[in-house]
Motif scaffolding. Structure first.
Motif, PDB file in Angstrom:
ATOM      1  N   GLU A 125       0.999  -0.984  -0.050  1.00 48.61           N
ATOM      2  CA  GLU A 125       0.026   0.012   0.035  1.00 48.61           C
ATOM      3  C   GLU A 125       1.008   1.170   0.114  1.00 48.61           C
ATOM      4  N   VAL A 126       0.206   2.528  -0.347  1.00 46.83           N
ATOM      5  CA  VAL A 126       0.878   3.686   0.011  1.00 46.83           C
ATOM      6  C   VAL A 126       0.764   3.932   1.350  1.00 46.83           C
ATOM      7  N   LYS A 127       1.694   3.793   2.147  1.00 47.16           N
ATOM      8  CA  LYS A 127       1.669   3.722   3.648  1.00 47.16           C
ATOM      9  C   LYS A 127       1.341   5.105   4.250  1.00 47.16           C
ATOM     10  N   SER A 178       5.595   4.136  -0.334  1.00 47.21           N
ATOM     11  CA  SER A 178       4.945   2.960  -0.844  1.00 47.21           C
ATOM     12  C   SER A 178       5.619   1.759  -0.213  1.00 47.21           C
ATOM     13  N   HIS A 204       5.995  -2.553   0.357  1.00 45.01           N
ATOM     14  CA  HIS A 204       5.565  -4.073  -0.157  1.00 45.01           C
ATOM     15  C   HIS A 204       6.345  -5.030   0.759  1.00 45.01           C
ATOM     16  N   ALA A 250       1.056   8.858  -6.852  1.00 46.60           N
ATOM     17  CA  ALA A 250       1.486   7.760  -5.617  1.00 46.60           C
ATOM     18  C   ALA A 250       1.029   6.524  -5.972  1.00 46.60           C
ATOM     19  N   ASP A 301       3.118   3.179  -6.788  1.00 48.12           N
ATOM     20  CA  ASP A 301       2.883   1.776  -6.030  1.00 48.12           C
ATOM     21  C   ASP A 301       2.739   0.742  -6.831  1.00 48.12           C
TER      22      ASP A 301
END
Length: 232
Positions: A21-23, A32, A34, A163, A167
């Motif tokens: 996710e786009v944290k 971003s 993963h 973003a 991502d």
């Protein structure tokens, strides 16, 4: 030339349990993340990581081919792409190149950190830092691996639009890199359970070293004697 980061198609769902996710995001940047766990050793993942030509999607290259991608895994090394053309004899020759990122931290089998604004971000006044980290599980059979890309600075793109695009494409390369390895478990990793900071890496290395040696009774071993980088 093609853009590195604008996807040609929507990203398919990851085939293994993963966090993606786009944290975090603001008007001037985003993060971003993963994370996934696979049945492989850190050494196997590291070897795969350093051969981007084998997993980077050519649709997200500047030259239209991933054959010229390489990573020189040492400080100040380059994650670069060569523009190659065949001459009249069919022999490939380099006719240009582009730097995607610059290597700033290397610890083989643990961390590769690179700095650079990928794709369309290259023309903007931003700094992007990609940390690729891997952590062997206690069972020594699986490894948790992460891509964390942090971008900040002035850009003409709207963060809310760029973003998610970044991502998705970064997640695609993450998935491709891990594709030779079978997914492990069914639990989706939590971001706060996998630390990416240098302090943690150095601490782990110190612990491994201390396990292999025994201090003498009269030695005063103090953690405060070891220099540590302050956490941002």
């Amino acid at each position: 030339m093609k853009s590195v980061l604008f996807p040609a198609a929507l990203l398919a769902a990851l085939s293994s349990p993963a966090f993606a996710e786009v944290k975090a995001a603001s008007d001037t940047g985003f993060n971003s993340v993963h994370i996934s766990t696979v049945n492989a050793t850190p050494e196997e993942i590291w070897e795969r990581l350093l051969s981007p030509k084998d997993y980077w999607n050519k649709a997200h290259s500047w030259s239209g081919s991933s054959a010229g991608f390489y990573i020189d895994a040492q400080a100040n090394g380059c994650f670069c792409e060569l523009f190659q053309e065949a001459d009249e004899n069919g022999k490939l020759k380099t006719v240009g190149s582009v730097e995607h990122m610059r290597v700033i931290f290397v610890q083989p089998g643990r961390v590769l950190r690179m700095q650079g604004a990928l794709g369309p971000l290259q023309s903007e006044a931003v700094i992007g830092t990609l940390t690729v980290a891997m952590e062997r599980a206690k069972d020594n059979a699986t490894t948790r691996v992460s891509f964390s890309y942090l971008v900040g600075g002035y850009m003409r793109y709207k963060v809310s639009e760029i973003a998610p695009a970044v991502d998705k494409v970064l997640g695609e390369q993450f998935k491709n890199m891990l594709s030779p390895f079978a997914p492990a478990g069914t639990e989706i990793p939590k971001v706060d359970s996998f630390k990416l900071d240098i302090e943690t890496i150095e601490e782990a290395a110190s612990n491994e070293a201390s396990e292999g040696s025994t201090a003498k009774p009269d030695e005063d071993v103090s953690a405060s004697e070891s220099p540590r980088m302050e956490q941002n």
